[in-house]
Motif scaffolding. Structure first.
Motif: not given
Length: 338
Positions: A217-227
């Protein structure tokens, strides 16, 4: 014990209460009260000095401690010491583990919404560095395995504790997974959510994918929302597991690991030491978003998302890292790359 301490990620600078060094240890009520006085009174005095708020201006007081629950309560100790008003709304949170800080923030947010214009030790918009965008609390205490495993960990001695560690890690993983599934749609951009949905549907609808592992499963990239990511300092293995699950790299988990090394596991207060590290390193810029993610007994998981509203300068010269920030990051033995 020497091996455990060596592999824990804790350095020689870490503070432990005086009662631990007694032979035999004496974690009695008086020692605990003395320690509470030292920590609470010093912190409160510093807070009032920095914000220039009078004790009489405080409308709401929230205090948390993971285990120690004396009578009179910790909040009563502060009210008595600083002579807060007799109508101050005081709350004392205990038994919530590492998640209590974010639970306290969530409580303050809700109380300030109801009691608009009041101070919650303190709530001063013109002096704020961050804006609270979101708080989220989830728990699986209704699942017997989660509740019992957390209870065993609290009650067990160090030897028996090793037996339940593997089961506890599994429960923690389930707690985090449940929380992240709830958190992700609230903070991730639409494209990341859609990529996950398509990946999930692919494993269900396409025959060649039906036998694939859930790891496909694709793991969402949380760095697109959090720094910046602020994780619990519960141990190297825990930080590594959480970092891997969120797709983080060494730079992302460095503040948490260095806080563990310098200050040890400070339970619910550790997230503020991690934040102080990020600030002292000059990494936080106006507009940056920070995610605080903590797991507590029960089991429960709490998170808070903050946005930096102004430039933060000079933090390396103040706060808990003032005398040592230049020495960090330091290498930690036994830590593999995330």
């Amino acid at each position: 014990m020497s091996k455990i301490l060596h592999m824990s990620g804790i350095s020689q600078e870490t503070y432990l209460p005086p009662s631990i060094f007694s032979m035999p240890p004496k974690p009695d009520h008086k020692e605990s009260v003395d320690e509470a006085h030292t920590v609470l009174f010093t912190s409160m005095f510093d807070l009032l000095s920095k914000t220039r708020v009078s004790p009489q201006e405080i409308d709401i007081l929230i205090v948390n401690c993971s285990v120690f629950c004396p009578s009179p309560s910790l909040s009563s100790m502060i009210i008595n010491k600083f002579k807060l008003r007799d109508d101050v709304k005081s709350y004392n949170l205990t038994g919530m583990g590492c998640s209590a800080s974010i639970a306290a923030v969530d409580l303050a947010k809700n109380l300030l919404t109801v009691h608009n214009g009041q101070n919650a030790a303190p709530q001063l918009k013109h002096m704020s560095k961050y804006k609270l965008l979101l708080t989220l609390r989830t728990q699986i205490a209704n699942v017997d395995a989660a509740y019992n495993c957390a209870q065993i960990r609290l009650d067990s001695n160090s030897i028996y504790g090793f037996r339940v560690q593997r089961g506890l890690m599994k429960i923690v993983s389930q707690t985090l997974t449940h929380h992240i599934k709830t958190l992700a749609p609230r903070i991730l951009p639409v494209r990341e959510i859609l990529r996950y949905i398509f990946s999930f549907l692919g494993t269900k609808l396409i025959p060649s994918h039906k036998t694939s592992s859930s790891n496909d499963l694709y793991v969402p990239n949380f760095k697109t929302a959090v720094d910046h990511f602020i994780l619990p300092t519960s141990g190297k293995a825990w930080v590594k597991t959480m970092g891997k699950g969120l797709g983080l790299d060494e730079w992302d988990v460095e503040p948490t690991l260095m806080t563990l090394r310098r200050f040890g596991n400070q339970s619910s207060s550790s997230i503020w030491y991690v934040l102080a590290y990020i600030e002292a390193k000059g990494r936080v810029k106006e507009g940056d978003r920070l995610l605080q993610l903590m797991v507590g007994s029960g089991m429960k998981c709490c998170s808070a998302v903050w946005e930096c509203v102004r430039s933060i300068n000079g933090e390396a010269e103040t706060g808990p890292w003032a005398d040592c920030i230049d020495r960090y990051p330091e290498p930690i033995s036994g830590l593999n790359t995330i």
